[in-house]
Design a protein around this motif. Structure first.
Motif, mmCIF file in Angstrom:
data_model
loop_
_atom_site.group_PDB
_atom_site.id
_atom_site.type_symbol
_atom_site.label_atom_id
_atom_site.label_comp_id
_atom_site.label_asym_id
_atom_site.label_seq_id
_atom_site.Cartn_x
_atom_site.Cartn_y
_atom_site.Cartn_z
ATOM 1 N N LYS A 109 -27.674 -10.409 -120.010
ATOM 2 C CA LYS A 109 -28.799 -11.247 -120.419
ATOM 3 C C LYS A 109 -28.899 -11.341 -121.936
ATOM 4 O O LYS A 109 -29.119 -12.428 -122.486
ATOM 5 C CB LYS A 109 -30.107 -10.701 -119.849
ATOM 6 C CG LYS A 109 -31.302 -11.591 -120.181
ATOM 7 C CD LYS A 109 -32.585 -11.113 -119.532
ATOM 8 C CE LYS A 109 -33.736 -12.050 -119.898
ATOM 9 N NZ LYS A 109 -35.019 -11.594 -119.338
ATOM 10 N N VAL A 110 -28.724 -10.206 -122.615
ATOM 11 C CA VAL A 110 -28.794 -10.219 -124.084
ATOM 12 C C VAL A 110 -27.701 -11.116 -124.660
ATOM 13 O O VAL A 110 -27.959 -11.950 -125.535
ATOM 14 C CB VAL A 110 -28.670 -8.789 -124.650
ATOM 15 C CG1 VAL A 110 -28.548 -8.819 -126.175
ATOM 16 C CG2 VAL A 110 -29.879 -7.947 -124.249
ATOM 17 N N LEU A 111 -26.488 -10.974 -124.158
ATOM 18 C CA LEU A 111 -25.385 -11.799 -124.655
ATOM 19 C C LEU A 111 -25.608 -13.280 -124.357
ATOM 20 O O LEU A 111 -25.428 -14.135 -125.214
ATOM 21 C CB LEU A 111 -24.066 -11.351 -124.033
ATOM 22 C CG LEU A 111 -23.278 -10.254 -124.739
ATOM 23 C CD1 LEU A 111 -21.907 -10.107 -124.102
ATOM 24 C CD2 LEU A 111 -23.140 -10.528 -126.222
ATOM 25 N N GLY A 119 -24.767 -20.105 -130.157
ATOM 26 C CA GLY A 119 -23.432 -20.586 -129.830
ATOM 27 C C GLY A 119 -22.502 -19.398 -129.677
ATOM 28 O O GLY A 119 -22.766 -18.306 -130.195
ATOM 29 N N PHE A 120 -21.399 -19.603 -128.966
ATOM 30 C CA PHE A 120 -20.497 -18.486 -128.660
ATOM 31 C C PHE A 120 -19.860 -17.906 -129.914
ATOM 32 O O PHE A 120 -19.828 -16.685 -130.102
ATOM 33 C CB PHE A 120 -19.406 -18.949 -127.690
ATOM 34 C CG PHE A 120 -18.476 -17.839 -127.281
ATOM 35 C CD1 PHE A 120 -18.877 -16.905 -126.342
ATOM 36 C CD2 PHE A 120 -17.213 -17.724 -127.842
ATOM 37 C CE1 PHE A 120 -18.028 -15.860 -125.970
ATOM 38 C CE2 PHE A 120 -16.368 -16.691 -127.473
ATOM 39 C CZ PHE A 120 -16.780 -15.760 -126.532
ATOM 40 N N ASN A 126 -21.394 -12.608 -135.539
ATOM 41 C CA ASN A 126 -22.561 -11.981 -136.162
ATOM 42 C C ASN A 126 -23.193 -10.866 -135.338
ATOM 43 O O ASN A 126 -23.979 -10.074 -135.876
ATOM 44 C CB ASN A 126 -23.626 -13.048 -136.443
ATOM 45 C CG ASN A 126 -23.152 -14.081 -137.437
ATOM 46 O OD1 ASN A 126 -22.599 -13.745 -138.472
ATOM 47 N ND2 ASN A 126 -23.342 -15.351 -137.113
ATOM 48 N N ILE A 127 -22.851 -10.794 -134.038
ATOM 49 C CA ILE A 127 -23.470 -9.771 -133.195
ATOM 50 C C ILE A 127 -22.415 -8.889 -132.528
ATOM 51 O O ILE A 127 -22.436 -7.661 -132.672
ATOM 52 C CB ILE A 127 -24.390 -10.411 -132.138
ATOM 53 C CG1 ILE A 127 -25.568 -11.091 -132.850
ATOM 54 C CG2 ILE A 127 -24.904 -9.358 -131.146
ATOM 55 C CD1 ILE A 127 -26.477 -11.883 -131.956
ATOM 56 N N ILE A 128 -21.460 -9.496 -131.831
ATOM 57 C CA ILE A 128 -20.486 -8.687 -131.095
ATOM 58 C C ILE A 128 -19.570 -7.921 -132.037
ATOM 59 O O ILE A 128 -19.326 -6.719 -131.844
ATOM 60 C CB ILE A 128 -19.667 -9.569 -130.128
ATOM 61 C CG1 ILE A 128 -20.575 -10.101 -129.009
ATOM 62 C CG2 ILE A 128 -18.515 -8.759 -129.524
ATOM 63 C CD1 ILE A 128 -19.870 -10.988 -128.007
ATOM 64 N N TYR A 129 -19.058 -8.574 -133.088
ATOM 65 C CA TYR A 129 -18.165 -7.871 -134.017
ATOM 66 C C TYR A 129 -18.851 -6.689 -134.703
ATOM 67 O O TYR A 129 -18.298 -5.581 -134.724
ATOM 68 C CB TYR A 129 -17.602 -8.830 -135.060
ATOM 69 C CG TYR A 129 -16.197 -9.294 -134.748
ATOM 70 C CD1 TYR A 129 -15.134 -8.414 -134.731
ATOM 71 C CD2 TYR A 129 -15.927 -10.628 -134.479
ATOM 72 C CE1 TYR A 129 -13.838 -8.835 -134.438
ATOM 73 C CE2 TYR A 129 -14.645 -11.064 -134.179
ATOM 74 C CZ TYR A 129 -13.607 -10.165 -134.170
ATOM 75 O OH TYR A 129 -12.340 -10.583 -133.871
ATOM 76 N N ALA A 163 -14.791 -18.004 -122.078
ATOM 77 C CA ALA A 163 -14.886 -18.954 -123.187
ATOM 78 C C ALA A 163 -13.538 -19.608 -123.480
ATOM 79 O O ALA A 163 -13.463 -20.812 -123.773
ATOM 80 C CB ALA A 163 -15.409 -18.240 -124.431
ATOM 81 N N ILE A 164 -12.459 -18.832 -123.403
ATOM 82 C CA ILE A 164 -11.119 -19.377 -123.620
ATOM 83 C C ILE A 164 -10.784 -20.410 -122.554
ATOM 84 O O ILE A 164 -10.267 -21.495 -122.849
ATOM 85 C CB ILE A 164 -10.065 -18.245 -123.618
ATOM 86 C CG1 ILE A 164 -10.244 -17.365 -124.857
ATOM 87 C CG2 ILE A 164 -8.647 -18.816 -123.586
ATOM 88 C CD1 ILE A 164 -9.454 -16.075 -124.813
#
Length: 296
Positions: A109-111, A119-120, A126-129, A163-164
């Protein structure tokens, strides 16, 4: 169940150990246990609590008020705050809580919420990395266990693959061959690179984890890619990094090669002329933008 020192709690929550001890003594927020040799430690429940408390306190809620709240009330406040906040640090902290609790539903849900808002691509950058960088350090220091790290990595990997697959544009650009050296399994940055390259209209030959050198030679001979991209995080290491870089340069001299990863950045590696060293994996986006400017 994992055991944590107060230093681990400090690293994970961002709250100084001195402050944690004050909260422990004054508000009874934490209840440390002791080993048979009388060494203090904290468990998963303590860590979950202090992560939540730290997040609420960072948003102006006084510690005295938080201490009076039930665990259910704290959890509900965290969910409300995460859903409403656009601050990247809040989202990273929310993902950290999900990782510790191994809460797949909440993590999703957060992602998903951030992907809808940002946007992906921006969510990853900015968040996952930054989140992955944080848990990488924590894993190396033993503050989180391998199961937690694998749990989160696999969920992110699933998002990247979806996404890919969504990039169905025709390929009118160059051909990139993406791979990891033999023994290298850290694939998330390579997957994100694949996403970016496809998004910019280029073709990707994705070989993935732990690719033997003979396989690289075989595929290269068949496909003749314009560019190669690899990431060396843990393997090869030491003197093997220079040997591998030299081998790539010699065997694939007709292509430009992009190399990045911890092993190439933390030791002196002589970079041959047909290899470009990227200082971080996401720099591939800048490479792609440079290509577009050259075409224009």
């Amino acid at each position: 169940m994992s055991n944590y020192s107060i230093k681990d709690l400090e690293q994970l929550s961002g709250i100084k150990a001195h402050t944690l001890r004050i909260w422990e003594q004054r508000y009874k927020l934490l209840c440390p246990k002791r080993t048979e040799t009388n060494i203090r430690y904290y468990d998963d429940a303590d860590l979950k609590l202090i992560l939540n408390v730290a997040m609420l306190n960072a948003h102006g809620i006084k510690i005295s008020k938080i201490a009076a709240m039930s665990k259910t009330d704290i959890s509900q406040e965290i969910i409300k705050l995460t859903d409403q906040s656009t601050d990247h640090n809040d989202q990273i902290q929310a993902l950290t809580i999900c990782m510790v609790e191994m809460d797949e539903e909440r993590f999703e849900k957060v992602l998903s919420t951030n992907i809808l808002k940002l946007g992906f691509e921006d969510t990853v950058l900015n968040i996952i990395y930054p989140f992955l960088s944080k848990i990488g350090i924590l894993w190396q220091t033993g503050a989180i266990n391998p199961a937690q790290e694998h749990f989160i990595s696999n969920l992110i990997r699933q998002k990247l693959i979806v996404a890919i697959d969504g990039q169905v544009n025709g390929y009118s650009g160059k051909t990139f061959m993406l791979f990891l050296p033999e023994g290298e399994l850290h694939e998330l940055s390579l997957l994100f690179s694949s996403y970016l390259i496809k998004k910019h209209g280029h073709k990707v030959i994705y070989l993935g984890q732990s690719t033997p050198q003979e396989d690289l030679l075989s595929v290269y001979k068949l496909q003749k890619p314009d560019f190669l991209l690899t990431i060396i995080t843990s393997a090869p290491a030491g003197d093997g990094v220079q040997e591998y870089v030299n081998w790539l340069s010699h065997e694939f001299s007709q292509s430009e090669i992009f190399v990045t990863g911890l092993q190439t950045l933390e030791q002196p590696v002589q970079i041959p002329t047909n290899i470009r060293l990227l200082t971080y994996a996401k720099e591939i986006k800048q490479v792609l933008l440079e290509m577009e400017q050259e075409i224009v």
